[in-house]
Design a protein around this motif. Structure first.
Motif, PDB file in Angstrom:
ATOM      1  N   SER A  65      77.783 -54.385 103.548  1.00 49.73           N
ATOM      2  CA  SER A  65      78.632 -55.547 103.294  1.00 49.73           C
ATOM      3  C   SER A  65      78.236 -56.287 102.018  1.00 49.73           C
ATOM      4  O   SER A  65      78.857 -57.278 101.680  1.00 49.73           O
ATOM      5  N   ASP A  66      77.237 -55.830 101.320  1.00 55.58           N
ATOM      6  CA  ASP A  66      76.781 -56.463 100.093  1.00 55.58           C
ATOM      7  C   ASP A  66      77.627 -55.967  98.920  1.00 55.58           C
ATOM      8  O   ASP A  66      77.563 -54.794  98.559  1.00 55.58           O
ATOM      9  N   PRO A  67      78.452 -56.817  98.307  1.00 53.09           N
ATOM     10  CA  PRO A  67      79.309 -56.359  97.208  1.00 53.09           C
ATOM     11  C   PRO A  67      78.511 -55.942  95.980  1.00 53.09           C
ATOM     12  O   PRO A  67      78.964 -55.134  95.182  1.00 53.09           O
ATOM     13  N   ALA A  68      77.283 -56.449  95.796  1.00 54.10           N
ATOM     14  CA  ALA A  68      76.480 -56.091  94.629  1.00 54.10           C
ATOM     15  C   ALA A  68      75.884 -54.697  94.768  1.00 54.10           C
ATOM     16  O   ALA A  68      75.448 -54.102  93.794  1.00 54.10           O
ATOM     17  N   ALA A  69      75.862 -54.139  96.002  1.00 57.48           N
ATOM     18  CA  ALA A  69      75.277 -52.820  96.216  1.00 57.48           C
ATOM     19  C   ALA A  69      76.164 -51.715  95.664  1.00 57.48           C
ATOM     20  O   ALA A  69      75.701 -50.611  95.424  1.00 57.48           O
ATOM     21  N   GLY A  70      77.419 -51.964  95.459  1.00 59.55           N
ATOM     22  CA  GLY A  70      78.329 -50.964  94.923  1.00 59.55           C
ATOM     23  C   GLY A  70      78.888 -50.080  96.020  1.00 59.55           C
ATOM     24  O   GLY A  70      78.588 -50.253  97.201  1.00 59.55           O
ATOM     25  N   PRO A  71      79.710 -49.122  95.641  1.00 61.26           N
ATOM     26  CA  PRO A  71      80.336 -48.245  96.646  1.00 61.26           C
ATOM     27  C   PRO A  71      79.313 -47.286  97.248  1.00 61.26           C
ATOM     28  O   PRO A  71      78.256 -47.029  96.675  1.00 61.26           O
ATOM     29  N   ASP A  72      79.659 -46.739  98.408  1.00 64.89           N
ATOM     30  CA  ASP A  72      78.794 -45.751  99.050  1.00 64.89           C
ATOM     31  C   ASP A  72      78.763 -44.497  98.178  1.00 64.89           C
ATOM     32  O   ASP A  72      79.754 -44.139  97.553  1.00 64.89           O
ATOM     33  N   PRO A  73      77.606 -43.795  98.145  1.00 62.60           N
ATOM     34  CA  PRO A  73      77.541 -42.572  97.349  1.00 62.60           C
ATOM     35  C   PRO A  73      78.409 -41.477  97.959  1.00 62.60           C
ATOM     36  O   PRO A  73      78.704 -41.497  99.156  1.00 62.60           O
ATOM     37  N   LEU A  74      78.829 -40.555  97.135  1.00 62.83           N
ATOM     38  CA  LEU A  74      79.615 -39.424  97.615  1.00 62.83           C
ATOM     39  C   LEU A  74      78.769 -38.564  98.542  1.00 62.83           C
ATOM     40  O   LEU A  74      77.552 -38.465  98.360  1.00 62.83           O
ATOM     41  N   PRO A  75      79.377 -37.921  99.535  1.00 61.51           N
ATOM     42  CA  PRO A  75      78.603 -37.050 100.419  1.00 61.51           C
ATOM     43  C   PRO A  75      77.921 -35.941  99.622  1.00 61.51           C
ATOM     44  O   PRO A  75      78.516 -35.337  98.735  1.00 61.51           O
ATOM     45  N   GLY A  76      76.667 -35.691  99.940  1.00 57.75           N
ATOM     46  CA  GLY A  76      75.918 -34.650  99.262  1.00 57.75           C
ATOM     47  C   GLY A  76      75.246 -35.094  97.979  1.00 57.75           C
ATOM     48  O   GLY A  76      74.546 -34.323  97.340  1.00 57.75           O
ATOM     49  N   THR A  77      75.450 -36.366  97.563  1.00 59.06           N
ATOM     50  CA  THR A  77      74.821 -36.843  96.332  1.00 59.06           C
ATOM     51  C   THR A  77      73.775 -37.912  96.602  1.00 59.06           C
ATOM     52  O   THR A  77      73.313 -38.550  95.678  1.00 59.06           O
ATOM     53  N   ASP A  78      73.418 -38.095  97.852  1.00 62.12           N
ATOM     54  CA  ASP A  78      72.419 -39.094  98.213  1.00 62.12           C
ATOM     55  C   ASP A  78      71.067 -38.657  97.650  1.00 62.12           C
ATOM     56  O   ASP A  78      70.626 -37.534  97.866  1.00 62.12           O
ATOM     57  N   THR A  79      70.399 -39.521  96.903  1.00 61.39           N
ATOM     58  CA  THR A  79      69.147 -39.164  96.248  1.00 61.39           C
ATOM     59  C   THR A  79      67.930 -39.372  97.141  1.00 61.39           C
ATOM     60  O   THR A  79      66.816 -39.197  96.689  1.00 61.39           O
ATOM     61  N   ARG A  80      68.143 -39.718  98.408  1.00 65.91           N
ATOM     62  CA  ARG A  80      67.004 -39.905  99.297  1.00 65.91           C
ATOM     63  C   ARG A  80      66.380 -38.576  99.707  1.00 65.91           C
ATOM     64  O   ARG A  80      65.262 -38.536 100.163  1.00 65.91           O
ATOM     65  N   GLU A  81      67.110 -37.469  99.546  1.00 64.34           N
ATOM     66  CA  GLU A  81      66.539 -36.182  99.910  1.00 64.34           C
ATOM     67  C   GLU A  81      65.514 -35.761  98.858  1.00 64.34           C
ATOM     68  O   GLU A  81      65.511 -36.234  97.739  1.00 64.34           O
ATOM     69  N   VAL A  82      64.623 -34.863  99.247  1.00 64.08           N
ATOM     70  CA  VAL A  82      63.535 -34.443  98.371  1.00 64.08           C
ATOM     71  C   VAL A  82      64.079 -33.582  97.237  1.00 64.08           C
ATOM     72  O   VAL A  82      64.835 -32.645  97.463  1.00 64.08           O
ATOM     73  N   LEU A  83      63.722 -33.926  96.021  1.00 62.23           N
ATOM     74  CA  LEU A  83      64.144 -33.161  94.855  1.00 62.23           C
ATOM     75  C   LEU A  83      63.131 -32.063  94.574  1.00 62.23           C
ATOM     76  O   LEU A  83      61.941 -32.227  94.809  1.00 62.23           O
ATOM     77  N   ARG A  84      63.632 -30.916  94.057  1.00 59.22           N
ATOM     78  CA  ARG A  84      62.721 -29.833  93.717  1.00 59.22           C
ATOM     79  C   ARG A  84      61.861 -30.254  92.540  1.00 59.22           C
ATOM     80  O   ARG A  84      62.331 -30.926  91.621  1.00 59.22           O
ATOM     81  N   PRO A  85      60.593 -29.857  92.556  1.00 54.96           N
ATOM     82  CA  PRO A  85      59.739 -30.227  91.420  1.00 54.96           C
ATOM     83  C   PRO A  85      60.183 -29.503  90.151  1.00 54.96           C
ATOM     84  O   PRO A  85      60.730 -28.405  90.207  1.00 54.96           O
ATOM     85  N   ARG A  86      59.951 -30.123  89.031  1.00 50.19           N
ATOM     86  CA  ARG A  86      60.318 -29.524  87.750  1.00 50.19           C
ATOM     87  C   ARG A  86      59.316 -28.428  87.421  1.00 50.19           C
ATOM     88  O   ARG A  86      58.107 -28.647  87.427  1.00 50.19           O
ATOM     89  N   VAL A  87      59.818 -27.235  87.147  1.00 51.35           N
ATOM     90  CA  VAL A  87      58.981 -26.094  86.797  1.00 51.35           C
ATOM     91  C   VAL A  87      59.319 -25.711  85.369  1.00 51.35           C
ATOM     92  O   VAL A  87      60.488 -25.539  85.026  1.00 51.35           O
ATOM     93  N   THR A  88      58.287 -25.581  84.532  1.00 50.71           N
ATOM     94  CA  THR A  88      58.512 -25.224  83.142  1.00 50.71           C
ATOM     95  C   THR A  88      57.864 -23.876  82.835  1.00 50.71           C
ATOM     96  O   THR A  88      56.938 -23.442  83.511  1.00 50.71           O
ATOM     97  N   CYS A  89      58.366 -23.228  81.810  1.00 49.98           N
ATOM     98  CA  CYS A  89      57.862 -21.936  81.374  1.00 49.98           C
ATOM     99  C   CYS A  89      56.430 -22.099  80.857  1.00 49.98           C
ATOM    100  O   CYS A  89      56.113 -23.062  80.158  1.00 49.98           O
ATOM    101  N   ARG A  90      55.577 -21.137  81.196  1.00 51.59           N
ATOM    102  CA  ARG A  90      54.179 -21.185  80.751  1.00 51.59           C
ATOM    103  C   ARG A  90      54.050 -20.974  79.248  1.00 51.59           C
ATOM    104  O   ARG A  90      53.071 -21.418  78.651  1.00 51.59           O
TER     105      ARG A  90
END
Length: 75
Positions: A8-33
């Motif tokens: 109900s907080d108007p400053a919070a903005g709209p709800d995120p789209l399904p599947g785009t919630d950033t609360r899930e664990v992100l894969r770690p960044r892997v770089t080339c050796r």
């Protein structure tokens, strides 16, 4: 007495789209050796070498496996 929640907080903005919630664990960044570029391909991430930096001998061996048809999907 009503309490204002995040929905109900108007400053919070709209709800995120399904599947785009950033609360899930992100894969770690892997770089080339060798070149330190980010890797996205699963094989490159395992070897920690990009396709341009990899020798053909360092490729992961892959083989095709014959699979049985699933029951009920006879066509």
């Amino acid at each position: 007495m009503t309490t204002a929640g995040p929905a109900s907080d108007p400053a919070a903005g709209p709800d995120p789209l399904p599947g785009t919630d950033t609360r899930e664990v992100l894969r770690p960044r892997v770089t080339c050796r060798r070149c330190h570029r980010p890797l996205h391909d699963p094989e490159s991430r395992i070897l920690r070498l990009g396709p341009e930096c990899r020798d053909p001998a360092e490729r992961v061996a892959r083989h095709e496996v014959d699979q049985d048809t699933l029951p009920g999907l006879d066509g």
